[in-house]
Scaffold this motif. Structure first.
Motif, PDB file in Angstrom:
ATOM      1  N   GLY A 242       2.219   6.053  -2.434  1.00 34.79           N
ATOM      2  CA  GLY A 242       2.732   4.759  -2.858  1.00 34.79           C
ATOM      3  C   GLY A 242       3.714   4.131  -1.886  1.00 34.79           C
ATOM      4  O   GLY A 242       4.052   2.950  -2.013  1.00 34.79           O
ATOM      5  N   ASP A 243       4.194   4.903  -0.888  1.00 36.16           N
ATOM      6  CA  ASP A 243       5.136   4.364   0.096  1.00 36.16           C
ATOM      7  C   ASP A 243       4.494   3.217   0.876  1.00 36.16           C
ATOM      8  O   ASP A 243       3.290   3.223   1.146  1.00 36.16           O
ATOM      9  CB  ASP A 243       5.571   5.446   1.086  1.00 36.16           C
ATOM     10  N   SER A 244       5.323   2.258   1.261  1.00 32.24           N
ATOM     11  CA  SER A 244       4.837   1.162   2.088  1.00 32.24           C
ATOM     12  C   SER A 244       5.054   1.505   3.562  1.00 32.24           C
ATOM     13  O   SER A 244       5.916   2.310   3.910  1.00 32.24           O
ATOM     14  CB  SER A 244       5.568  -0.141   1.739  1.00 32.24           C
ATOM     15  N   TYR A 260      -0.047   0.444   2.177  1.00 33.07           N
ATOM     16  CA  TYR A 260       0.623   1.402   1.302  1.00 33.07           C
ATOM     17  C   TYR A 260      -0.128   2.730   1.341  1.00 33.07           C
ATOM     18  O   TYR A 260      -1.342   2.773   1.557  1.00 33.07           O
ATOM     19  CB  TYR A 260       0.723   0.880  -0.133  1.00 33.07           C
ATOM     20  N   ALA A 278      -4.209   5.317   4.069  1.00 32.38           N
ATOM     21  CA  ALA A 278      -3.428   4.155   3.637  1.00 32.38           C
ATOM     22  C   ALA A 278      -4.343   2.948   3.520  1.00 32.38           C
ATOM     23  O   ALA A 278      -5.321   2.817   4.271  1.00 32.38           O
ATOM     24  CB  ALA A 278      -2.295   3.875   4.616  1.00 32.38           C
ATOM     25  N   SER A 281      -2.473  -3.972   2.762  1.00 33.24           N
ATOM     26  CA  SER A 281      -2.150  -4.858   1.637  1.00 33.24           C
ATOM     27  C   SER A 281      -2.968  -6.131   1.699  1.00 33.24           C
ATOM     28  O   SER A 281      -3.322  -6.706   0.670  1.00 33.24           O
ATOM     29  CB  SER A 281      -0.645  -5.189   1.662  1.00 33.24           C
TER      30      SER A 281
END
Length: 376
Positions: A242-244, A260, A278, A281
């Motif tokens: 969930g980290d950006s 993300y 990842a 977005s």
């Protein structure tokens, strides 16, 4: 003798006071280099600006590398279950196709034999079905022996299995069994697109022989691209699902994009790295599979007092900012203040030793380099 002694003493005294005056002047001059005075006209002409330290969020950053890719389910290697010669294709690398579209036609006389086998298996089953039903009745009426009935039953089940196998073969050829039953045979079979996407590889030419399981072409569904990145073992504990992150495609531009973290691999490879996935977005199709990626994670986020990057300058390996210590209608007086800082982020640099500066003072935020170098 006394006269000479008196003259010598007088000269020594004059030299002593003269050196003292020079030393005082030198100290004052050195002290003055810590201050810079500007007129109102100079300040406005050079479009200088002032600002106070403000709290900005800073974070540690570490880099990972990888590439743009698609999930396995969005990458299809098109093959055939049967040997054949290419009789038709009009596709090129980069062409878009939809699932079920005709990609290639393969031709082989053996295809007719396979259809003939299907029709014969169907005819044989029809005959043995009626024979099985007839002997079943005779057996139930105890007119024939069980051994005779069992033999017919075995032949019937055999024929049923042969027809099922022949029918499945027809379906693998993308042919309609009902058309084959009508005698509409063909020496060509159609290879259809298993997924929608773009042709990324092509291995066909008119008349080329394609062996079964040989790759004909590859299709990529580029609507679902992701980033495959490699994170060093030492940085693994700094990230979580969930980290950006931001990433760049260095070969094409300096523009940064956001993504993300979707998945973290379960195994460290021989290079002491872990594969992570990842998702960008921005879902617009700006990227091509295989592009090299530099990605950056931000960790240990902290708020620190900071000034714009243009407020800092370095002279003789010391970083300075200019504090406004006196202002009148005609002049501005600044003092050089040595500070500790780190690399800029988002146009600001942090002040790490805030205890040595006055946070309520104003500081020069533009033109610092020119002002400091002039005084050195």
């Amino acid at each position: 003798m006394k006269r000479y002694t008196y003259i010598t003493l007088l000269v020594f005294t004059l030299i002593f006071f003269s050196c003292g005056e020079k030393q005082t002047e030198s100290t004052e001059e050195k002290s003055d280099t810590n201050f810079i005075e500007l007129t109102q006209e100079q300040f406005q002409k050079n479009e200088l600006t002032l600002g106070k330290p403000e709290k900005i969020t800073f974070s540690e950053e570490f880099e990972v590398t990888g590439m743009v890719d698609v999930p396995p389910k969005n990458r299809s290697s098109v093959t055939s279950y049967f040997d054949g010669y290419v009789s038709h294709t009009d596709l090129l690398v980069g062409d878009k196709v939809e699932k079920g579209d005709l990609l290639v036609k393969l031709k082989n006389p053996d295809f007719i034999k396979m259809q003939q086998n299907y029709v014969e298996a169907l005819s044989n089953l029809n005959y043995l079905t009626s024979e099985f039903d007839r002997k079943k009745t005779l057996y139930e009426d105890q007119i024939i022996a069980q051994k005779v009935f069992q033999s017919t039953k075995n032949q019937y089940l055999n024929a049923k299995a042969q027809l099922a196998a022949a029918e499945e073969q027809i379906r693998l050829m993308n042919l309609n069994p009902q058309e084959i039953e009508k005698g509409n045979f063909t020496s060509e079979l159609n290879i259809l697109a298993p997924i929608s996407g773009k042709i990324s590889k092509l291995n066909v030419a008119q008349g080329k022989f394609i062996g079964k399981s040989e790759m004909i072409m590859e299709i990529l569904d580029v609507d679902h691209i992701h980033l495959e990145l490699d994170v060093f073992e030492k940085d693994l504990m700094k990230i979580q699902k969930g980290d950006s992150l931001r990433f760049e495609i260095p070969e094409i531009s300096e523009e940064s994009y956001l993504a993300y973290l979707r998945l973290i691999g379960a195994e460290i490879n021989e290079d002491r790295k872990v594969r992570i996935h990842a998702h960008p977005s921005d879902r617009e199709n700006k990227f091509t599979v295989g592009m090299f990626v530099n990605a950056y994670f931000d960790t240990d986020r902290k708020k620190r007092f900071a000034l714009p990057e243009s407020a800092f300058t370095e002279v003789d390996e010391t970083t300075y900012i200019l504090e406004l210590v006196e202002q009148s209608d005609t002049t501005y007086k600044f003092k050089k203040v040595g500070v500790k800082s780190t690399a800029p982020q988002n146009g600001f640099k942090p002040i790490l030793n805030t205890e040595t500066i006055n946070l309520d003072s104003k500081y020069l935020t533009k033109g610092v380099f020119d002002m400091v170098t002039i005084t050195n």
